[in-house]
Motif scaffolding. Sequence first.
Motif, PDB file in Angstrom:
ATOM      1  N   ILE A 246      41.326  35.645  25.697  1.00 47.83           N
ATOM      2  CA  ILE A 246      41.152  36.956  26.702  1.00 47.83           C
ATOM      3  C   ILE A 246      40.237  38.311  25.622  1.00 47.83           C
ATOM      4  CG2 ILE A 246      42.011  38.688  28.307  1.00 47.83           C
ATOM      5  CD1 ILE A 246      43.635  36.642  28.949  1.00 47.83           C
TER       6      ILE A 246
ATOM      7  N   ARG B 119      37.025  39.909  26.414  1.00 47.58           N
ATOM      8  CA  ARG B 119      36.335  40.838  26.830  1.00 47.58           C
ATOM      9  C   ARG B 119      35.205  42.163  25.573  1.00 47.58           C
ATOM     10  NH1 ARG B 119      42.512  42.369  27.330  1.00 47.58           N
ATOM     11  NH2 ARG B 119      42.273  42.429  29.152  1.00 47.58           N
TER      12      ARG B 119
ATOM     13  N   GLU C 136      41.964  37.315  35.907  1.00 43.55           N
ATOM     14  CA  GLU C 136      41.987  38.435  35.437  1.00 43.55           C
ATOM     15  C   GLU C 136      41.095  39.746  34.637  1.00 43.55           C
ATOM     16  OE1 GLU C 136      45.438  37.924  32.507  1.00 43.55           O
ATOM     17  OE2 GLU C 136      44.294  39.882  31.310  1.00 43.55           O
ATOM     18  N   LEU C 137      39.944  39.107  34.649  1.00 42.35           N
ATOM     19  CA  LEU C 137      38.835  40.002  33.374  1.00 42.35           C
ATOM     20  C   LEU C 137      37.708  40.139  35.111  1.00 42.35           C
ATOM     21  CD1 LEU C 137      37.375  37.091  31.241  1.00 42.35           C
ATOM     22  CD2 LEU C 137      38.639  38.933  31.412  1.00 42.35           C
TER      23      LEU C 137
ATOM     24  N   GLU D 227      38.230  43.525  36.352  1.00 42.21           N
ATOM     25  CA  GLU D 227      38.118  44.377  35.099  1.00 42.21           C
ATOM     26  C   GLU D 227      35.924  44.708  34.768  1.00 42.21           C
ATOM     27  OE1 GLU D 227      39.314  44.082  30.977  1.00 42.21           O
ATOM     28  OE2 GLU D 227      41.653  43.113  31.780  1.00 42.21           O
TER      29      GLU D 227
END
Length: 304
Positions: A112, A116, A148-149, A152
């Motif tokens: 992760i 990012r 999850e990503l 964002e």
Amino acid sequence: MEQVMRNFFLYMGKNRVATKVAKRYGMRFGASRFVAGASLDSSVNAIKKLNQKGLSVTIDHLGEFVDNAAEADEMTNHCIEAIERIAAENLDSQLSLKLTSMGLDIDVQMTIRNMRRILEAADRHDVFVTIDMEDFERCGKTIEIFTELKKEFANIGTVLQAYLYRVAEDIEKLNELSPNLRLVKGAYKESHKVAFPDKKDVDENFKKIIKLHLLNGNYTAIATHDNQIIEYTKKLVKEYNIPHTQFEFQMLYGICVEKQEELLKEGYKMRVYVPYGKDWYGYFMRRLAERPANVAFVLKGMMK
Ligand code: FDA
């Protein structure tokens, strides 16, 4: 016989010894038909040629079996370098990558963190990133990381495979994120416990999920060389008045090249998946497994 050959090439694609030997002896035996080259420079040349014809691209820096943090870090840096190059040369190209290259088999949190870094660079340069889908064992984790990503970053999508029984449920679960998804048949050797063994069932499920995702109002990449599926999609979008800005067709570099240009001429968006890098071997084996005719092509190359 076809099934035996398919299993053989899929097994060879996963074989670590064979991968190491192939790495050492370079890109031979016809791999260059399916892989743009070993370096970023060679892929940039390929992108430019495709862009000149009006074809969009997604590039993939090939790499699997990353088994330590330093290698995952190196792969992450490669992705960032590719994003910066796409922006610097003003190329019509997205980026595709595999989570195992970012460290998925070592540590999820590290993966992760690497993602990012890539997505921040992609965001700065307005480049879209697609997480390829690997084998069933990694499917659940890949979807969790994508989810999850996606909360964002806007510029991220992933791939779902029509051969998996779970796929329609995944599409419905992901719908709240309005995801941009690439839909494919699926390229790995899977057990009948998790995937349809018969091509006919995979094709029907493929049509079902294309319809589902498009009618949910989401951007859909239909990644296939199968004429029947392409014709089905054309009819479907016409019937439901789905705008051409909500979907695109995607094909692999070097496969059905005439069809790619034909779809473009008909007014559809067409994106070519351009793989490059020294780790071309596993990708090449999956392409051989898909089509016995490719093996004849390779054998001819070896004779020459
Ligand atoms: P199918 O295999 O039925 O082929 C239909 C016809 O296409 C064949 O009869 C032949 O004419 C032609 N064709 C297909 N493959 C060929 C080949 N290798 N050489 C020559 N001709 C060929 N899979 C996955 O599991 N995870 C992923 O992330 C991706 N990503 C991805 C991106 C893009 C852009 C594409 C196009 C595909 C993938 N795939 C994938 C691969 C996919 O799952 C599938 O294995 C291949 O696309 C082959 O399936 P088709 O839908 O083309 O149909």
